[in-house]
Design a protein around this motif. Structure first.
Motif: not given
Length: 170
Positions: A103-108, A110-113, A145-148, A151-153
């Protein structure tokens, strides 16, 4: 688990299921583009300069949009040297702990995205090629897709917590 969490899990799982099923059909236009490119090159001697980039864009969308669906179904690669020997409760506790890093990795990510997508839209970023397509459409798809996946995580985290507490959600 409280009802809002149950609703969140149902909505996210349902949405990612539908997006994942849609993403499966992206292989058809991908195959059509590659077939047209090959046929044009072989039979007409004319390469299609946009085919390679378009196939890369479609494959990226396929891979990224299908990621949350794959994760939801538990079909992703898992290192299970000891994992299979654990009880369902201990697996849920392990998953709940490790998913926090994801979740931490995906949040970072997502911010970059978001930053990259905003740049592509504001400055009209284009790819450096003969075709020179705008990059904002694929960046929007990638960020969504990264946001989804994020959310799935979170949905998986809620399910794991419920299993660890002895009260599965579904």
């Amino acid at each position: 688990m409280p009802e809002p969490i149950r609703i969140f899990v149902r909505v996210v799982d349902g949405l990612n299921y539908r997006i994942g099923r849609f993403a499966m059909y992206l292989l058809y236009p991908l195959a059509a583009i590659l077939l047209a490119s090959t046929a044009s090159r072989i039979f007409l001697g004319l390469p299609i300069n946009w085919a390679l980039e378009m196939s890369q864009f479609i494959l990226s969308a396929y891979y990224l949009l299908g990621g949350a669906y794959t994760f939801q179904l538990g079909q992703h690669v898992r290192m299970d040297l000891l994992y299979d020997r654990l009880s369902a409760r201990n697996r849920a506790i392990t998953d709940a702990f490790t998913i926090l890093f994801v979740i931490f990795y995906l949040a970072v990510l997502f911010g970059g995205g978001l930053s990259s997508t905003n740049y592509a839209i504001v400055y009209g970023q284009k790819n450096y090629s003969a075709w020179s397509p705008p990059l904002w459409p694929i960046k929007v798809v990638m960020t969504a897709a990264i946001f989804m996946m994020l959310l799935q995580c979170v949905s998986a985290l809620f399910k794991d917590i419920a299993i660890a507490r002895g009260k599965p959600l579904a």
